[in-house]
Design an enzyme around this catalytic site. Sequence first.
Site, PDB file in Angstrom:
ATOM      1  N   ASP A 177       4.644  -0.514  13.227  1.00  0.00           N
ATOM      2  CA  ASP A 177       4.353   0.588  12.319  1.00  0.00           C
ATOM      3  C   ASP A 177       4.006   1.859  13.099  1.00  0.00           C
ATOM      4  O   ASP A 177       4.129   2.961  12.576  1.00  0.00           O
ATOM      5  CB  ASP A 177       3.166   0.207  11.415  1.00  0.00           C
ATOM      6  CG  ASP A 177       3.559   0.143   9.949  1.00  0.00           C
ATOM      7  OD1 ASP A 177       4.690   0.549   9.631  1.00  0.00           O
ATOM      8  OD2 ASP A 177       2.743  -0.302   9.130  1.00  0.00           O
ATOM      9  N   GLN A 208       0.203  -5.051   5.287  1.00  0.00           N
ATOM     10  CA  GLN A 208       0.525  -4.246   4.118  1.00  0.00           C
ATOM     11  C   GLN A 208      -0.732  -3.505   3.639  1.00  0.00           C
ATOM     12  O   GLN A 208      -1.764  -4.116   3.405  1.00  0.00           O
ATOM     13  CB  GLN A 208       1.072  -5.153   3.005  1.00  0.00           C
ATOM     14  CG  GLN A 208       1.498  -4.424   1.754  1.00  0.00           C
ATOM     15  CD  GLN A 208       2.691  -3.507   2.004  1.00  0.00           C
ATOM     16  OE1 GLN A 208       3.651  -3.871   2.669  1.00  0.00           O
ATOM     17  NE2 GLN A 208       2.615  -2.286   1.481  1.00  0.00           N
ATOM     18  N   LYS A 249      10.896  -5.709   2.174  1.00  0.00           N
ATOM     19  CA  LYS A 249      10.961  -5.780   3.638  1.00  0.00           C
ATOM     20  C   LYS A 249      11.634  -7.078   4.056  1.00  0.00           C
ATOM     21  O   LYS A 249      12.460  -7.111   4.958  1.00  0.00           O
ATOM     22  CB  LYS A 249       9.551  -5.698   4.238  1.00  0.00           C
ATOM     23  CG  LYS A 249       9.018  -4.269   4.273  1.00  0.00           C
ATOM     24  CD  LYS A 249       7.553  -4.211   4.619  1.00  0.00           C
ATOM     25  CE  LYS A 249       7.053  -2.782   4.391  1.00  0.00           C
ATOM     26  NZ  LYS A 249       5.588  -2.671   4.378  1.00  0.00           N
TER      27      LYS A 249
END
Lengths: 376, 376
Positions: B203, B180, B136
């Site tokens: 997200d 995460q 990422k």
Amino acid sequence: MTSSSPITIMKMKLNHCSPSPPYTTAAARRLLPPLIGHHQIQLRSSLGPTLHNSPSFSARAIIARSASSSSSFVITAAMASEASVKVIDGKKVAKDIRDEINAEISRMKDSIGVVPGLAVILVGERKDSATYVRNKKKACETVGIKSYEVCLPENSTEEEVLKYISDFNDDPMVHGILVQLPLPSHMDEQKILNAVCIEKDVDGFHPLNIGRLAMRGRETSFVPCTPKGCIELLHRYNVEIKGKRAVVIGRSNIVGMPAALLLQREDATVSIVHSRTRNPEEITRQADIIISAVGQPNMVRGSWIKPGAVIIDVGINPVEDATNPRGYRLVGDVCYEEACKVASAITPVPGGVGPMTIAMLLSNTLLSAKRIHNFK
Amino acid sequence: MTSSSPITIMKMKLNHCSPSPPYTTAAARRLLPPLIGHHQIQLRSSLGPTLHNSPSFSARAIIARSASSSSSFVITAAMASEASVKVIDGKKVAKDIRDEINAEISRMKDSIGVVPGLAVILVGERKDSATYVRNKKKACETVGIKSYEVCLPENSTEEEVLKYISDFNDDPMVHGILVQLPLPSHMDEQKILNAVCIEKDVDGFHPLNIGRLAMRGRETSFVPCTPKGCIELLHRYNVEIKGKRAVVIGRSNIVGMPAALLLQREDATVSIVHSRTRNPEEITRQADIIISAVGQPNMVRGSWIKPGAVIIDVGINPVEDATNPRGYRLVGDVCYEEACKVASAITPVPGGVGPMTIAMLLSNTLLSAKRIHNFK
């Protein structure tokens, strides 16, 4: 949707599912003389502006296809008979639920001295809205819920409404808050509805509620009343949902969409049929369970129905009827007479889903009071 | 799911869609050697614990039915040929999107001096998670997003994680926050995810985001990255969605469910097939568009596919392959070889949906920065 809109009631022959009805407008419903009992609530909830924001189903096209396939359908349907269909009695179930709520409220009052409270905010002088609010109040009384009512003039400001919501949010006597829709056009409906705190949103329309409903493993806070009523009817009539094919006709925020999410939560395989669906009849005919919530009188014909299917008809549509003293009668989205010959169970209109909506509103208010006071 | 779990890689012959593959476990994926590029992200997002919370599809039963109907299928499928199938190049599209994002970020920086920032919080020492976070970070660098990384030890407290989230929520340099997953088992995942403020939830997993996605007329804040990537692929390849039959296989919170909501927003007629669906092959065969996200290697056979359908395969499943230096290779949920002979377009695995997930994460971060700074 001004008050000068003409009344357009469905023109159709008595006791026939007309092949090409014009659509009932929201304005027509609003201007109709008051209906009986809880159906008024249903009419508001299931056939309000939200349902009608979507483009209408192409009824003519649909029915043309329906007619062409009707011969093969008749053969299949001949196996079922009207006598064998089970009529799902929403009026009776709603009464049972009100009795259960009443008993629970007595238990809570005796045990912790708490009486659930429901606040309703009405803005403007719409007669239908006033009737709905009156009926909600009456229903609250029958089960022992205390109702709080605020009636504001049409020209109230958004700030005034928000102030009342804020007060009810803070009021420990109030466990549910309901803003009667539609609001006057100068108000931002989303802004006002979002101001109701999530713990008291007994209507279940807050996007956070809907999000929880959609997500697996999340607990829902409040399930919107009409779809909750649909599922409750299936449960009370022991209709198995898990693994079944379910088709929801209509995708409104207040009925179709949450009904689909609820069916999916119960492990049905769900398809959603809507105004853009090219072959609604074919898809609907695959369903073991049909929930229809489009507000189109008699749109779902016998040929749309798989023999043995269970039908929950949310539509309450007024159609012209000269033989009726009122000049109209109410029919569902589903052609009842044809459906009775094919389905294994069906909700009538009126007396099916209609009475369930307000029963679920009472149920949500009780649930909220129990949660807030941690009463098991 | 302890780190001592055995690696279970699919045993199947190279270049064949095995009829009865055992399931790949999440542990197996975790213990696999690092994969190449962005697929790692996809593996985490699309095949993480959420997808595997549901009971597995009955692959054996499904494939038995598939085999019995394969002869009639062959006749139909003979009309299509592998040569005519369009391979949807996710790698290329993701690259194009990164270039577009890069250009937009330059424009924003030149115009208002703002550089979008993405914060990633990693708890524990899982190698796969560390790899994902590294990727990422790399992806952020390529487009000009500033990345902020916090790596906390496995035995951190919930409060420590919440403190970092709270700081990032308040930090004007940070426009997106990503925790995460999975978190160590002593932490409440829901509580931690819900702490990310909705304006920075790039997200898109917050129930309020999902609720807005489900509701008509509501603006979505952030669409979850993998389903957003699926729809983006359809758009970039000019696949018409409106009015089409779409089947989503799998109903996970992070892929299947939001993908179904997105398709419905675009006026597809959507059916959701899941582990409790009794006739997944029959329903899938009705689809013009198939999005599969179950994590079952080669589950969707050629006989499940309507000739000319478009297939978006989200699954990335490692299967044993002795001819591969790594000892395994990656396959999708869809039997690619069979599907190529029937479908009109298909995403390969790897190189299809995989690269899109992180591209959409970058896109959401840019979107967030634009919104926060009101930059058009």
